[in-house]
Design a protein around this motif. Structure first.
Motif, mmCIF file in Angstrom:
data_model
loop_
_atom_site.group_PDB
_atom_site.id
_atom_site.type_symbol
_atom_site.label_atom_id
_atom_site.label_comp_id
_atom_site.label_asym_id
_atom_site.label_seq_id
_atom_site.Cartn_x
_atom_site.Cartn_y
_atom_site.Cartn_z
ATOM 1 N N PRO A 62 0.827 -1.218 0.000
ATOM 2 C CA PRO A 62 0.000 0.000 0.000
ATOM 3 C C PRO A 62 0.856 1.260 0.000
ATOM 4 C CG PRO A 62 0.019 -1.004 2.178
ATOM 5 C CD PRO A 62 0.715 -1.969 1.259
ATOM 6 N N LEU A 63 0.290 2.320 -0.543
ATOM 7 C CA LEU A 63 0.961 3.619 -0.607
ATOM 8 C C LEU A 63 0.015 4.711 -0.133
ATOM 9 C CD1 LEU A 63 2.686 3.554 -4.111
ATOM 10 C CD2 LEU A 63 3.822 3.380 -1.903
ATOM 11 N N ASP A 64 0.587 5.838 0.208
ATOM 12 C CA ASP A 64 -0.203 7.033 0.501
ATOM 13 C C ASP A 64 0.289 8.140 -0.424
ATOM 14 O OD1 ASP A 64 -1.938 8.886 1.879
ATOM 15 O OD2 ASP A 64 -0.145 9.658 2.874
ATOM 16 N N ALA A 65 -0.077 8.046 -1.706
ATOM 17 C CA ALA A 65 0.455 9.007 -2.664
ATOM 18 C C ALA A 65 -0.474 9.147 -3.866
ATOM 19 C CB ALA A 65 1.849 8.575 -3.130
ATOM 20 N N VAL A 66 -0.378 10.299 -4.519
ATOM 21 C CA VAL A 66 -1.044 10.552 -5.793
ATOM 22 C C VAL A 66 0.022 11.077 -6.748
ATOM 23 C CG1 VAL A 66 -3.260 11.074 -4.707
ATOM 24 C CG2 VAL A 66 -1.656 12.928 -5.185
ATOM 25 N N ALA A 67 -0.307 11.118 -8.036
ATOM 26 C CA ALA A 67 0.663 11.584 -9.018
ATOM 27 C C ALA A 67 -0.024 12.417 -10.088
ATOM 28 C CB ALA A 67 1.398 10.411 -9.659
ATOM 29 N N VAL A 68 0.693 13.437 -10.545
ATOM 30 C CA VAL A 68 0.268 14.238 -11.685
ATOM 31 C C VAL A 68 0.983 13.693 -12.918
ATOM 32 C CG1 VAL A 68 0.150 16.546 -12.700
ATOM 33 C CG2 VAL A 68 0.020 16.267 -10.216
ATOM 34 N N VAL A 69 0.238 13.443 -13.976
ATOM 35 C CA VAL A 69 0.798 12.946 -15.243
ATOM 36 C C VAL A 69 0.782 14.107 -16.226
ATOM 37 C CG1 VAL A 69 0.561 11.257 -17.098
ATOM 38 C CG2 VAL A 69 -0.118 10.657 -14.751
ATOM 39 N N LEU A 70 1.968 14.520 -16.679
ATOM 40 C CA LEU A 70 2.103 15.717 -17.509
ATOM 41 C C LEU A 70 2.995 15.410 -18.715
ATOM 42 C CD1 LEU A 70 1.426 18.845 -17.528
ATOM 43 C CD2 LEU A 70 3.641 19.162 -16.425
ATOM 44 N N PRO A 71 2.416 14.975 -19.858
ATOM 45 C CA PRO A 71 3.243 14.678 -21.036
ATOM 46 C C PRO A 71 3.974 15.912 -21.546
ATOM 47 C CG PRO A 71 1.065 13.718 -21.261
ATOM 48 C CD PRO A 71 1.009 14.648 -20.087
ATOM 49 N N ARG A 72 5.214 15.726 -21.965
ATOM 50 C CA ARG A 72 5.993 16.799 -22.596
ATOM 51 C C ARG A 72 5.936 16.673 -24.108
ATOM 52 N NH1 ARG A 72 11.843 17.030 -20.119
ATOM 53 N NH2 ARG A 72 11.868 18.950 -21.344
ATOM 54 N N HIS A 73 6.016 15.429 -24.609
ATOM 55 C CA HIS A 73 5.911 15.152 -26.037
ATOM 56 C C HIS A 73 5.115 13.864 -26.196
ATOM 57 C CE1 HIS A 73 9.023 18.164 -26.674
ATOM 58 N NE2 HIS A 73 9.795 17.513 -25.816
ATOM 59 N N VAL A 111 4.760 24.209 -2.383
ATOM 60 C CA VAL A 111 4.022 25.051 -3.330
ATOM 61 C C VAL A 111 3.267 24.187 -4.330
ATOM 62 C CG1 VAL A 111 4.269 26.724 -5.205
ATOM 63 C CG2 VAL A 111 5.575 27.024 -3.096
ATOM 64 N N VAL A 112 3.933 23.164 -4.870
ATOM 65 C CA VAL A 112 3.275 22.271 -5.830
ATOM 66 C C VAL A 112 2.079 21.577 -5.181
ATOM 67 C CG1 VAL A 112 3.549 20.171 -7.196
ATOM 68 C CG2 VAL A 112 5.338 21.906 -7.215
ATOM 69 N N THR A 113 2.234 21.137 -3.939
ATOM 70 C CA THR A 113 1.133 20.476 -3.230
ATOM 71 C C THR A 113 -0.072 21.389 -3.120
ATOM 72 O OG1 THR A 113 2.716 19.157 -1.952
ATOM 73 C CG2 THR A 113 0.481 19.340 -1.079
ATOM 74 N N GLU A 114 0.156 22.661 -2.796
ATOM 75 C CA GLU A 114 -0.949 23.611 -2.692
ATOM 76 C C GLU A 114 -1.647 23.801 -4.035
ATOM 77 O OE1 GLU A 114 -2.250 25.011 0.008
ATOM 78 O OE2 GLU A 114 -0.838 23.801 1.160
ATOM 79 N N PHE A 115 -0.865 23.834 -5.124
ATOM 80 C CA PHE A 115 -1.458 23.985 -6.456
ATOM 81 C C PHE A 115 -2.301 22.760 -6.819
ATOM 82 C CE2 PHE A 115 1.660 27.404 -7.589
ATOM 83 C CZ PHE A 115 0.724 28.326 -8.037
ATOM 84 N N VAL A 116 -1.803 21.561 -6.516
ATOM 85 C CA VAL A 116 -2.562 20.349 -6.838
ATOM 86 C C VAL A 116 -3.863 20.314 -6.043
ATOM 87 C CG1 VAL A 116 -2.568 17.824 -6.735
ATOM 88 C CG2 VAL A 116 -0.514 19.036 -7.489
ATOM 89 N N ALA A 117 -3.803 20.665 -4.761
ATOM 90 C CA ALA A 117 -5.018 20.707 -3.953
ATOM 91 C C ALA A 117 -6.006 21.737 -4.503
ATOM 92 C CB ALA A 117 -4.671 21.031 -2.502
ATOM 93 N N ALA A 118 -5.489 22.897 -4.929
ATOM 94 C CA ALA A 118 -6.352 23.927 -5.501
ATOM 95 C C ALA A 118 -6.985 23.460 -6.812
ATOM 96 C CB ALA A 118 -5.550 25.213 -5.735
ATOM 97 N N LEU A 119 -6.216 22.702 -7.614
ATOM 98 C CA LEU A 119 -6.752 22.163 -8.867
ATOM 99 C C LEU A 119 -7.928 21.227 -8.597
ATOM 100 C CD1 LEU A 119 -6.461 21.671 -11.974
ATOM 101 C CD2 LEU A 119 -4.960 19.765 -11.384
ATOM 102 N N HIS A 173 -1.892 12.456 1.843
ATOM 103 C CA HIS A 173 -2.355 13.123 3.065
ATOM 104 C C HIS A 173 -1.983 14.604 3.084
ATOM 105 C CE1 HIS A 173 1.829 12.140 4.328
ATOM 106 N NE2 HIS A 173 1.728 13.272 5.005
ATOM 107 N N ALA A 174 -0.901 14.976 2.353
ATOM 108 C CA ALA A 174 -0.484 16.378 2.333
ATOM 109 C C ALA A 174 -1.501 17.265 1.629
ATOM 110 C CB ALA A 174 0.883 16.503 1.658
ATOM 111 N N LEU A 175 -2.341 16.677 0.773
ATOM 112 C CA LEU A 175 -3.349 17.461 0.055
ATOM 113 C C LEU A 175 -4.532 17.830 0.942
ATOM 114 C CD1 LEU A 175 -3.454 15.430 -3.285
ATOM 115 C CD2 LEU A 175 -2.400 17.667 -2.936
ATOM 116 N N GLY A 176 -4.763 17.056 1.999
ATOM 117 C CA GLY A 176 -5.906 17.310 2.862
ATOM 118 C C GLY A 176 -7.230 17.055 2.160
ATOM 119 N N LEU A 177 -7.259 16.074 1.235
ATOM 120 C CA LEU A 177 -8.453 15.785 0.446
ATOM 121 C C LEU A 177 -8.843 14.316 0.615
ATOM 122 C CD1 LEU A 177 -7.309 17.556 -2.840
ATOM 123 C CD2 LEU A 177 -8.994 18.427 -1.213
ATOM 124 N N SER A 178 -10.127 14.054 0.496
ATOM 125 C CA SER A 178 -10.609 12.676 0.587
ATOM 126 C C SER A 178 -10.554 12.002 -0.777
ATOM 127 C CB SER A 178 -12.058 12.663 1.094
ATOM 128 O OG SER A 178 -12.922 13.248 0.126
#
Length: 331
Positions: free
Chosen positions: A76-87, A186-194, A133-138
């Motif tokens: 088990p993990l406690d993580a999420v990921a953003v997938v952002l293609p460059r090409h 900062v990135v964590t705050e942006f992801v939570a805001a998204l 857990h750093a996002l504070g989201l369910s």
């Protein structure tokens, strides 16, 4: 399928490179299983840490990865990921929802649950992992965004998050651990805001004379077809022409199996194909056709056309006109 696991990545900021991209993903992203792939190396993964944030640039050969229910239960993990293609493109599947994400777009995956990820040949994708857990989201908060194609352009949070992640991926390795930790926050705050942004109901038009969703969709499509020749046609201009926000415009297309940008792109290519396939004594040049339908350069048009039809515009025109050119002259 073979399981890939490895010890946890070092907590401090550093940079690494390994030709076995799947093994690096297992170490830095999540324990995964690798499916069949083309002959040769799996590609390489360049990995960096910014405090608890992990960035992975994965590229080269095509690859298929998945995190199965058995792997989730075992590791088990406690993580999420953003997938952002460059090409190129990367296909993501989670919770029965699939998305093919390209450059200028992003999506999220929840590493606590099963998912599948497939990177196309020649593609490169930036993966950003952070603690859930750093996002504070369910889980319920995250679900509306998972597997959704989120355009990086426009006026939303993604327009800020995308360039920030690309910039971190290209930043100097000399960055101090303290600075790296702050940027991770900062990135964590942006992801939570998204996520919060996509959970808010869109601001729909309040004008009593505004058409319903289907009528508005039809009007948007007609507007796009009328203005395909304008190289500046973009979601911002389309939304302004119909008195709605860019975010609401993107929401309109959620159930359409496409995005606004992809629709404009596809319709331009289709119109060019029709013109190139016409048989006549005088045919416009390929560059003239590309310019007429809103492409800024012949090179961009050629790449777009080949991505849709599998042949260059020149090859397509030659095939369409071949029967006429090979016919014997009339007596």
């Amino acid at each position: 399928m073979r399981a890939l696991t490895a010890p946890a990545a070092p907590p401090h900021a550093d940079a690494e490179r390994n030709r076995d991209g799947a093994a690096e993903l297992a170490r830095w992203l999540a324990p995964v299983s690798a499916g069949a792939r083309t002959a040769g190396p799996e590609g390489d993964a360049r990995c960096r840490g910014f405090g608890y944030l992990r960035l992975l640039l994965w590229q080269a050969a095509p690859a298929q990865l998945s995190r199965t229910p058995r792997t989730v239960a075992r590791e088990p993990l406690d993580a999420v990921a953003v997938v952002l293609p460059r090409h190129g493109t990367t296909a993501v599947t989670q919770d029965g929802r699939g998305a093919t994400v390209g450059a200028g777009e992003l999506t999220l995956i929840d590493l606590r649950r099963p998912f599948a990820l497939e990177r196309a040949a020649g593609a490169s994708v930036l993966l950003c992992r952070l603690p859930a857990h750093a996002l504070g989201l369910s889980v319920a908060d995250l679900r509306p965004v998972l597997g959704r194609v989120v355009p990086v352009g426009g006026d939303g949070v993604a327009a800020l998050l995308g360039p920030l992640l690309h910039g971190l991926g290209a930043s100097s390795d000399a960055m101090s651990a303290t600075v790296g930790e702050r940027l991770g926050g900062v990135v964590t705050e942006f992801v939570a805001a998204l996520v919060n942004e996509w959970n808010e109901p869109p601001q729909e038009p309040t004008d009593s004379g505004c058409p319903g969703r289907e009528a508005l969709l039809r009007a948007v499509r007609e507007h796009i077809d009328r203005h395909l020749g304008d190289p500046d046609l973009c979601p911002e201009r389309i939304a302004a022409a119909h008195g709605i926000s860019v975010r609401y415009l993107h929401r309109l297309f959620e159930a359409e199996d496409t995005t606004v940008g992809r629709l404009v792109h596809r319709r331009r290519v289709e119109q060019c194909e029709r013109e190139l396939s016409r048989r006549g004594r005088v045919s416009p040049s390929i560059s003239a056709v590309a310019q007429r339908w809103g492409f800024r350069s012949p090179a961009h048009f050629s790449r777009a056309f080949k991505a849709v039809y599998g042949h260059s515009p020149r090859q397509w025109r030659a095939a369409a006109l071949g029967a006429t050119q090979s016919a014997p002259p009339r007596a």
